[in-house]
Each structure stands twice: as structure tokens, then as C-alpha cells.
Design a protein around this motif. Structure first.
Motif, PDB file in Angstrom:
ATOM      1  N   ARG A  46     -37.491  47.539 -29.343  1.00  0.00           N
ATOM      2  CA  ARG A  46     -38.886  47.286 -29.712  1.00  0.00           C
ATOM      3  C   ARG A  46     -39.048  47.023 -31.205  1.00  0.00           C
ATOM      4  O   ARG A  46     -40.072  46.490 -31.629  1.00  0.00           O
ATOM      5  CB  ARG A  46     -39.768  48.480 -29.311  1.00  0.00           C
ATOM      6  CG  ARG A  46     -39.902  48.676 -27.814  1.00  0.00           C
ATOM      7  CD  ARG A  46     -40.706  49.920 -27.491  1.00  0.00           C
ATOM      8  NE  ARG A  46     -42.030  49.886 -28.082  1.00  0.00           N
ATOM      9  CZ  ARG A  46     -43.084  49.284 -27.517  1.00  0.00           C
ATOM     10  NH1 ARG A  46     -42.943  48.676 -26.359  1.00  0.00           N
ATOM     11  NH2 ARG A  46     -44.262  49.309 -28.094  1.00  0.00           N
ATOM     12  N   ARG A 184     -37.247  38.859 -24.428  1.00  0.00           N
ATOM     13  CA  ARG A 184     -36.905  39.611 -25.622  1.00  0.00           C
ATOM     14  C   ARG A 184     -35.384  39.656 -25.818  1.00  0.00           C
ATOM     15  O   ARG A 184     -34.628  39.919 -24.885  1.00  0.00           O
ATOM     16  CB  ARG A 184     -37.435  41.040 -25.522  1.00  0.00           C
ATOM     17  CG  ARG A 184     -37.193  41.874 -26.772  1.00  0.00           C
ATOM     18  CD  ARG A 184     -37.368  43.360 -26.469  1.00  0.00           C
ATOM     19  NE  ARG A 184     -38.684  43.665 -25.964  1.00  0.00           N
ATOM     20  CZ  ARG A 184     -39.728  43.978 -26.734  1.00  0.00           C
ATOM     21  NH1 ARG A 184     -39.592  43.983 -28.053  1.00  0.00           N
ATOM     22  NH2 ARG A 184     -40.895  44.262 -26.190  1.00  0.00           N
ATOM     23  N   ASP A 209     -52.328  32.797 -26.849  1.00  0.00           N
ATOM     24  CA  ASP A 209     -52.653  33.573 -25.655  1.00  0.00           C
ATOM     25  C   ASP A 209     -53.207  32.684 -24.544  1.00  0.00           C
ATOM     26  O   ASP A 209     -53.701  31.575 -24.794  1.00  0.00           O
ATOM     27  CB  ASP A 209     -53.668  34.669 -26.000  1.00  0.00           C
ATOM     28  CG  ASP A 209     -53.408  35.934 -25.212  1.00  0.00           C
ATOM     29  OD1 ASP A 209     -52.744  35.864 -24.168  1.00  0.00           O
ATOM     30  OD2 ASP A 209     -53.865  37.007 -25.650  1.00  0.00           O
ATOM     31  N   SER A 214     -53.042  37.777 -21.790  1.00  0.00           N
ATOM     32  CA  SER A 214     -51.827  38.535 -21.479  1.00  0.00           C
ATOM     33  C   SER A 214     -51.019  38.860 -22.727  1.00  0.00           C
ATOM     34  O   SER A 214     -50.326  39.884 -22.782  1.00  0.00           O
ATOM     35  CB  SER A 214     -50.957  37.761 -20.480  1.00  0.00           C
ATOM     36  OG  SER A 214     -50.542  36.524 -21.034  1.00  0.00           O
ATOM     37  N   LEU A 215     -51.080  38.007 -23.756  1.00  0.00           N
ATOM     38  CA  LEU A 215     -50.356  38.286 -24.997  1.00  0.00           C
ATOM     39  C   LEU A 215     -50.939  39.513 -25.686  1.00  0.00           C
ATOM     40  O   LEU A 215     -50.205  40.388 -26.142  1.00  0.00           O
ATOM     41  CB  LEU A 215     -50.406  37.073 -25.926  1.00  0.00           C
ATOM     42  CG  LEU A 215     -49.749  37.253 -27.300  1.00  0.00           C
ATOM     43  CD1 LEU A 215     -48.268  37.614 -27.149  1.00  0.00           C
ATOM     44  CD2 LEU A 215     -49.910  35.989 -28.149  1.00  0.00           C
ATOM     45  N   ARG A 217     -52.546  41.926 -24.302  1.00  0.00           N
ATOM     46  CA  ARG A 217     -52.208  43.093 -23.484  1.00  0.00           C
ATOM     47  C   ARG A 217     -50.767  43.523 -23.734  1.00  0.00           C
ATOM     48  O   ARG A 217     -50.465  44.717 -23.823  1.00  0.00           O
ATOM     49  CB  ARG A 217     -52.427  42.778 -22.005  1.00  0.00           C
ATOM     50  CG  ARG A 217     -53.873  42.462 -21.652  1.00  0.00           C
ATOM     51  CD  ARG A 217     -54.030  42.084 -20.187  1.00  0.00           C
ATOM     52  NE  ARG A 217     -55.360  41.602 -19.896  1.00  0.00           N
ATOM     53  CZ  ARG A 217     -56.416  42.382 -19.668  1.00  0.00           C
ATOM     54  NH1 ARG A 217     -56.252  43.706 -19.687  1.00  0.00           N
ATOM     55  NH2 ARG A 217     -57.598  41.866 -19.430  1.00  0.00           N
ATOM     56  N   HIS A 218     -49.881  42.551 -23.855  1.00  0.00           N
ATOM     57  CA  HIS A 218     -48.472  42.876 -24.103  1.00  0.00           C
ATOM     58  C   HIS A 218     -48.288  43.511 -25.481  1.00  0.00           C
ATOM     59  O   HIS A 218     -47.564  44.498 -25.626  1.00  0.00           O
ATOM     60  CB  HIS A 218     -47.634  41.606 -23.998  1.00  0.00           C
ATOM     61  CG  HIS A 218     -46.205  41.796 -24.398  1.00  0.00           C
ATOM     62  ND1 HIS A 218     -45.292  42.483 -23.623  1.00  0.00           N
ATOM     63  CD2 HIS A 218     -45.533  41.405 -25.512  1.00  0.00           C
ATOM     64  CE1 HIS A 218     -44.123  42.511 -24.229  1.00  0.00           C
ATOM     65  NE2 HIS A 218     -44.235  41.863 -25.378  1.00  0.00           N
ATOM     66  N   LEU A 219     -48.944  42.941 -26.509  1.00  0.00           N
ATOM     67  CA  LEU A 219     -48.794  43.460 -27.862  1.00  0.00           C
ATOM     68  C   LEU A 219     -49.299  44.897 -27.973  1.00  0.00           C
ATOM     69  O   LEU A 219     -48.799  45.674 -28.795  1.00  0.00           O
ATOM     70  CB  LEU A 219     -49.531  42.565 -28.856  1.00  0.00           C
ATOM     71  CG  LEU A 219     -48.950  41.159 -29.051  1.00  0.00           C
ATOM     72  CD1 LEU A 219     -49.847  40.334 -29.969  1.00  0.00           C
ATOM     73  CD2 LEU A 219     -47.541  41.228 -29.627  1.00  0.00           C
ATOM     74  N   THR A 221     -49.137  47.061 -25.496  1.00  0.00           N
ATOM     75  CA  THR A 221     -48.461  47.796 -24.412  1.00  0.00           C
ATOM     76  C   THR A 221     -49.414  48.145 -23.274  1.00  0.00           C
ATOM     77  O   THR A 221     -49.460  49.283 -22.811  1.00  0.00           O
ATOM     78  CB  THR A 221     -47.780  49.075 -24.949  1.00  0.00           C
ATOM     79  OG1 THR A 221     -48.777  49.938 -25.524  1.00  0.00           O
ATOM     80  CG2 THR A 221     -46.729  48.743 -25.978  1.00  0.00           C
ATOM     81  N   GLU A 222     -50.166  47.124 -22.854  1.00  0.00           N
ATOM     82  CA  GLU A 222     -51.078  47.228 -21.722  1.00  0.00           C
ATOM     83  C   GLU A 222     -52.229  48.210 -21.947  1.00  0.00           C
ATOM     84  O   GLU A 222     -52.890  48.622 -20.996  1.00  0.00           O
ATOM     85  CB  GLU A 222     -50.312  47.606 -20.442  1.00  0.00           C
ATOM     86  CG  GLU A 222     -49.209  46.629 -20.080  1.00  0.00           C
ATOM     87  CD  GLU A 222     -49.703  45.190 -19.942  1.00  0.00           C
ATOM     88  OE1 GLU A 222     -50.844  44.993 -19.462  1.00  0.00           O
ATOM     89  OE2 GLU A 222     -48.952  44.270 -20.319  1.00  0.00           O
TER      90      GLU A 222
END
Length: 250
Positions: A46, A184, A209, A214-215, A217-219, A221-222
Motif C-alpha cells: 500500500r 497494483r 473517475d 469507483s476511484l 471509493r478505492h482511494l 478504501t471503500e
């Protein structure tokens, strides 16, 4: 096409500095993510690699240029009492290019100074003897208010800004599009057209995005919180160097 990711950005340098400072403050505790002296790091982890942060990735020394001007030649006082804002502006506006020395002293700057030309350096005598003092806040000088996604009032200076503005155009242009997903840790991406790319070239990989955010949300960590007003505006970028290219054409 293979990349060497440097993570070169002022933000990356700041984060790296903070990580280093934390490590010094808690020398007896090793991070489970970072490990002792970064031993636990991997390209799949990470934590990004900050080792390339800084001027030209730290691969070359900072250039040394001789002093060509002195701010005091333009009426700057530097006694910690007189307002030197306009004199600084006069120096920046008059000197086309070169190094402007700021001798030891305390200089009161009460407004934003904009530098809009290349090859101009403001250099203090040292970090200990030359002090720029800003008695007013940026919000007082040039209000710039915004709002969070929930409508809470906030200053846009929370994210950027300062009293010395270096303004210009990077002159960037879109070279090609990423044609296939990459996960990743991968250092190879498939592009739509490699004809405008070259080995050794520095490129900026940008991600925009989608309609589902979704980007974002990913950044986060949901757990991004209320993002209803983001409306696909989240972006991410990475500067990388091309080390090899396989195939050409469309």
C-alpha cells in the motif's frame, strides 16, 4: 511498455518527510507496513515508493547559479517593520531572468507575490538568517472559499496556495490512451498507440473517475463518506519513465 515509477511530486516529498520524522520520533517501533528501514516495502504494498522524490528524482545535483541581483536594489528594507511587498514585486517584475539574492533580515510580505516567468530564482542568505514574515492570512488577503461535498464551508487554501505563487503552463498534451487494465505493482501497461512514445521519456499517467465514483471509493478504501456531489471529478496521476517499448503502431 515498461515504466519506472518515481512518485515525483511535492506532496510525495512532504509525505516522505513526515514518514521519516515519525520514524525518528519512534525509533523503537517498526511499522508493520514499512518495516525496519523500509525492508517490508514491495511494489505490491500500500505504500508508494518515495525514493525518487525531489529535483529530477535526485539523480542530478541542484544547479548552482551565480547571484545576479539583490532585492535591496529595488527598495526592499528587511527590518521586520517596513512592508516590503511592493519592493519584492518590483524586483520580480524588473528582472527578466537570474538569481535575486534576499540578504539576511526579516521581510514583511502582506500580499501574494506572483512569479509568471521562467528562469527566475529568489535565494535567501540561509534558512536561519533570511525570514519572510507574512502577518496576514491568505483568506484575509484574497478570500477563496469553497465547500465540502456535504456543503460545509471550507477554505480552498486548505489544499493549495501560499504567498509566493509560481504560475505557468506545463504545456502537456495527450500522447495516447491506456488500452487495458493494469493492477497494483505492474510496471507494464498496454496503450492504444505507442508511436509518440520513446524510451527514457517521462510521462504522466492520469486516471479519471467513472460515473460510479469507483476511484474515489478505492482511494478511501471503500469508506469515502458522502460523495454524492463528487460527480466523477476525482483524478489520480503518476509520473513515470519509459524504460522499454514492445511493438509500435496502432
Amino acid at each position: 511498455m515498461m515504466f519506472r515509477p518515481p512518485w515525483f511530486s511535492p506532496f510525495a516529498f512532504l509525505v516522505a518527510f513526515l514518514l521519516s520524522a515519525c520514524a525518528v520520533a519512534a525509533q523503537t517501533v517498526a511499522s508493520e507496513l514499512w518495516g525496519d528501514d523500509g525492508a517490508a516495502w514491495s511494489s505490491e504494498s500500500r505504500l508508494p515508493d518515495f525514493s525518487f522524490a525531489g529535483y529530477r528524482r535526485g539523480e542530478v545535483a541542484l544547479p548552482e547559479h551565480a547571484v545576479t541581483h539583490n532585492v535591496k536594489d529595488f527598495g526592499v528594507i528587511g527590518d521586520g517593520v517596513a512592508d516590503d511587498t511592493e519592493a519584492f514585486r518590483r524586483a520580480v517584475a524588473t528582472v527578466k531572468q537570474g538569481v535575486i539574492l534576499i540578504p539576511e533580515g526579516r521581510y514583511v510580505i502582506s500580499d501574494i507575490i506572483e512569479i509568471t516567468k521562467p528562469n527566475l530564482v529568489l535565494r535567501g542568505a540561509s534558512r536561519h538568517t533570511t525570514t519572510l514574515y507574512f502577518p496576514r492570512t491568505l483568506t484575509d488577503v484574497r478570500p477563496n472559499w469553497g465547500a465540502t461535498t456535504t456543503g460545509q464551508r471550507t477554505s480552498n487554501y486548505s489544499w493549495s496556495g501560499g504567498f509566493m505563487w509560481a504560475k505557468g503552463d506545463l504545456g502537456s498534451a495527450k500522447l495516447t490512451a491506456i488500452a487495458a487494465p493494469a493492477v497494483r505493482g505492474e510496471r507494464a501497461v498496454t496503450v492504444a498507440d505507442a508511436s509518440g512514445l520513446a524510451v527514457g521519456q517521462d510521462v504522466d499517467l492520469r486516471q479519471q473517475d467513472d460515473a460510479m465514483d469507483s476511484l474515489a471509493r478505492h482511494l478511501y478504501t471503500e469508506e469515502p463518506g458522502d460523495i454524492r456531489n463528487l460527480k466523477s471529478r476525482t483524478r489520480a496521476s503518476l509520473v513515470a519513465r519509459i524504460v522499454s517499448i514492445e511493438g509500435r503502431g496502432r
